[in-house]
Scaffold this motif. Sequence first.
Motif, PDB file in Angstrom:
ATOM      1  N   GLY A   1      -3.837 -59.863 -14.428  1.00 11.50           N
ATOM      2  CA  GLY A   1      -3.727 -58.814 -15.441  1.00 11.50           C
ATOM      3  C   GLY A   1      -3.181 -57.497 -14.935  1.00 11.50           C
ATOM      4  N   LYS A   2      -2.672 -57.479 -13.701  1.00 13.93           N
ATOM      5  CA  LYS A   2      -2.112 -56.248 -13.132  1.00 13.93           C
ATOM      6  C   LYS A   2      -0.657 -56.481 -12.750  1.00 13.93           C
ATOM      7  CE  LYS A   2      -5.010 -53.415 -10.849  1.00 13.93           C
ATOM      8  NZ  LYS A   2      -5.797 -52.878  -9.750  1.00 13.93           N
ATOM      9  N   LEU A   3       0.113 -55.414 -12.791  1.00 17.77           N
ATOM     10  CA  LEU A   3       1.478 -55.443 -12.279  1.00 17.77           C
ATOM     11  C   LEU A   3       1.406 -54.982 -10.829  1.00 17.77           C
ATOM     12  CD1 LEU A   3       3.413 -53.884 -15.276  1.00 17.77           C
ATOM     13  CD2 LEU A   3       3.173 -56.280 -14.689  1.00 17.77           C
ATOM     14  N   ILE A   4       2.099 -55.700  -9.950  1.00 20.45           N
ATOM     15  CA  ILE A   4       2.028 -55.410  -8.521  1.00 20.45           C
ATOM     16  C   ILE A   4       3.435 -55.168  -7.991  1.00 20.45           C
ATOM     17  CG2 ILE A   4       1.325 -56.279  -6.261  1.00 20.45           C
ATOM     18  CD1 ILE A   4      -0.678 -58.088  -7.808  1.00 20.45           C
ATOM     19  N   ALA A   5       3.614 -54.021  -7.368  1.00 19.19           N
ATOM     20  CA  ALA A   5       4.854 -53.687  -6.668  1.00 19.19           C
ATOM     21  C   ALA A   5       4.547 -53.780  -5.171  1.00 19.19           C
ATOM     22  CB  ALA A   5       5.308 -52.281  -7.048  1.00 19.19           C
ATOM     23  N   SER A   6       5.531 -53.523  -4.339  1.00 12.20           N
ATOM     24  CA  SER A   6       5.304 -53.612  -2.897  1.00 12.20           C
ATOM     25  C   SER A   6       4.395 -52.503  -2.390  1.00 12.20           C
ATOM     26  CB  SER A   6       6.635 -53.560  -2.158  1.00 12.20           C
ATOM     27  OG  SER A   6       7.270 -52.328  -2.407  1.00 12.20           O
ATOM     28  N   ASN A   7       4.163 -51.494  -3.203  1.00 13.33           N
ATOM     29  CA  ASN A   7       3.460 -50.302  -2.768  1.00 13.33           C
ATOM     30  C   ASN A   7       2.258 -49.924  -3.618  1.00 13.33           C
ATOM     31  OD1 ASN A   7       5.343 -49.999  -4.824  1.00 13.33           O
ATOM     32  ND2 ASN A   7       5.381 -47.812  -4.560  1.00 13.33           N
ATOM     33  N   MET A   8       2.113 -50.568  -4.788  1.00 11.97           N
ATOM     34  CA  MET A   8       1.019 -50.207  -5.684  1.00 11.97           C
ATOM     35  C   MET A   8       0.767 -51.332  -6.675  1.00 11.97           C
ATOM     36  SD  MET A   8       2.694 -47.626  -8.588  1.00 11.97           S
ATOM     37  CE  MET A   8       1.151 -47.319  -9.377  1.00 11.97           C
ATOM     38  N   SER A   9      -0.380 -51.258  -7.330  1.00 13.00           N
ATOM     39  CA  SER A   9      -0.654 -52.153  -8.455  1.00 13.00           C
ATOM     40  C   SER A   9      -1.308 -51.329  -9.550  1.00 13.00           C
ATOM     41  CB  SER A   9      -1.554 -53.319  -8.029  1.00 13.00           C
ATOM     42  OG  SER A   9      -2.840 -52.857  -7.704  1.00 13.00           O
ATOM     43  N   PHE A  10      -1.123 -51.783 -10.799  1.00 13.92           N
ATOM     44  CA  PHE A  10      -1.713 -51.069 -11.925  1.00 13.92           C
ATOM     45  C   PHE A  10      -1.816 -52.016 -13.107  1.00 13.92           C
ATOM     46  CE2 PHE A  10       2.834 -50.488 -11.969  1.00 13.92           C
ATOM     47  CZ  PHE A  10       3.205 -50.677 -13.296  1.00 13.92           C
ATOM     48  N   ALA A  11      -2.769 -51.731 -13.979  1.00 12.51           N
ATOM     49  CA  ALA A  11      -2.922 -52.484 -15.219  1.00 12.51           C
ATOM     50  C   ALA A  11      -2.178 -51.728 -16.313  1.00 12.51           C
ATOM     51  CB  ALA A  11      -4.394 -52.605 -15.576  1.00 12.51           C
ATOM     52  N   LEU A  12      -1.739 -52.441 -17.329  1.00 14.66           N
ATOM     53  CA  LEU A  12      -1.076 -51.783 -18.447  1.00 14.66           C
ATOM     54  C   LEU A  12      -2.089 -50.945 -19.219  1.00 14.66           C
ATOM     55  CD1 LEU A  12       1.101 -54.775 -19.670  1.00 14.66           C
ATOM     56  CD2 LEU A  12       1.802 -52.859 -18.249  1.00 14.66           C
ATOM     57  N   PRO A  13      -1.705 -49.751 -19.650  1.00 21.19           N
ATOM     58  CA  PRO A  13      -2.652 -48.910 -20.390  1.00 21.19           C
ATOM     59  C   PRO A  13      -2.909 -49.460 -21.795  1.00 21.19           C
ATOM     60  CG  PRO A  13      -0.517 -47.822 -20.224  1.00 21.19           C
ATOM     61  CD  PRO A  13      -0.424 -49.087 -19.429  1.00 21.19           C
ATOM     62  N   GLU A  14      -4.182 -49.595 -22.152  1.00 23.22           N
ATOM     63  CA  GLU A  14      -4.572 -50.089 -23.468  1.00 23.22           C
ATOM     64  C   GLU A  14      -4.188 -49.072 -24.545  1.00 23.22           C
ATOM     65  OE1 GLU A  14      -6.145 -52.994 -24.399  1.00 23.22           O
ATOM     66  OE2 GLU A  14      -6.012 -53.710 -22.337  1.00 23.22           O
ATOM     67  N   ASP A  15      -3.824 -49.562 -25.716  1.00 24.22           N
ATOM     68  CA  ASP A  15      -3.504 -48.735 -26.888  1.00 24.22           C
ATOM     69  C   ASP A  15      -2.260 -47.868 -26.691  1.00 24.22           C
ATOM     70  OD1 ASP A  15      -5.720 -49.784 -28.263  1.00 24.22           O
ATOM     71  OD2 ASP A  15      -7.034 -48.305 -27.328  1.00 24.22           O
ATOM     72  N   PHE A  16      -1.386 -48.260 -25.767  1.00 22.56           N
ATOM     73  CA  PHE A  16      -0.113 -47.575 -25.567  1.00 22.56           C
ATOM     74  C   PHE A  16       1.003 -48.579 -25.818  1.00 22.56           C
ATOM     75  CE2 PHE A  16      -2.751 -44.473 -23.658  1.00 22.56           C
ATOM     76  CZ  PHE A  16      -2.033 -43.300 -23.559  1.00 22.56           C
ATOM     77  N   THR A  17       2.164 -48.075 -26.188  1.00 24.01           N
ATOM     78  CA  THR A  17       3.331 -48.899 -26.421  1.00 24.01           C
ATOM     79  C   THR A  17       4.317 -48.686 -25.284  1.00 24.01           C
ATOM     80  OG1 THR A  17       3.060 -48.657 -28.805  1.00 24.01           O
ATOM     81  CG2 THR A  17       5.228 -49.328 -28.040  1.00 24.01           C
TER      82      THR A  17
END
Length: 159
Positions: A7-23
Amino acid sequence: MLKIKNGKLIASNMSFALPEDFTLDLRMPGGGYHVLEFVSENEVVKGGIVYINIQFDNEELTAKERMEEFMENNELKVKGEFLPVTRGKGKALGAFYTGGRITFIYDERYDFPPNSLNQNQVSVTIQLTKLKGKKLGQTIYDVLELPSVKAFLDRIEYF
């Protein structure tokens, strides 16, 4: 490139989840193809719109130097001081800005060794923009405490 895992996006330097209720805005302002922009819906903040931008760059400047240049280019003033931000194993530099064409901004930047795309810096920017003819019901500090924004920031990991 971003990989999706748990459920997270992973780059070579960071990871993050998509923000809820945002487009996710696919128009990409300024033509930057290394920028993800998320936009709030339904006036999450009374009288305003919240934008979350994640930008990957190949920078010659350090995070602090780039933040200072960003302030100058956009006629912004830093509110308070630059502050250290720890997310995961990495330390970023954060700041709050106001002024210029943009109403209120929280920005954090993280320096890392160049990846395969020669990117060596990522910025995560939360922007609160007032709707024309409306009065803002909250500040940028309140925006960072909104459940969807707080959860997004808390799930960022720099490495």
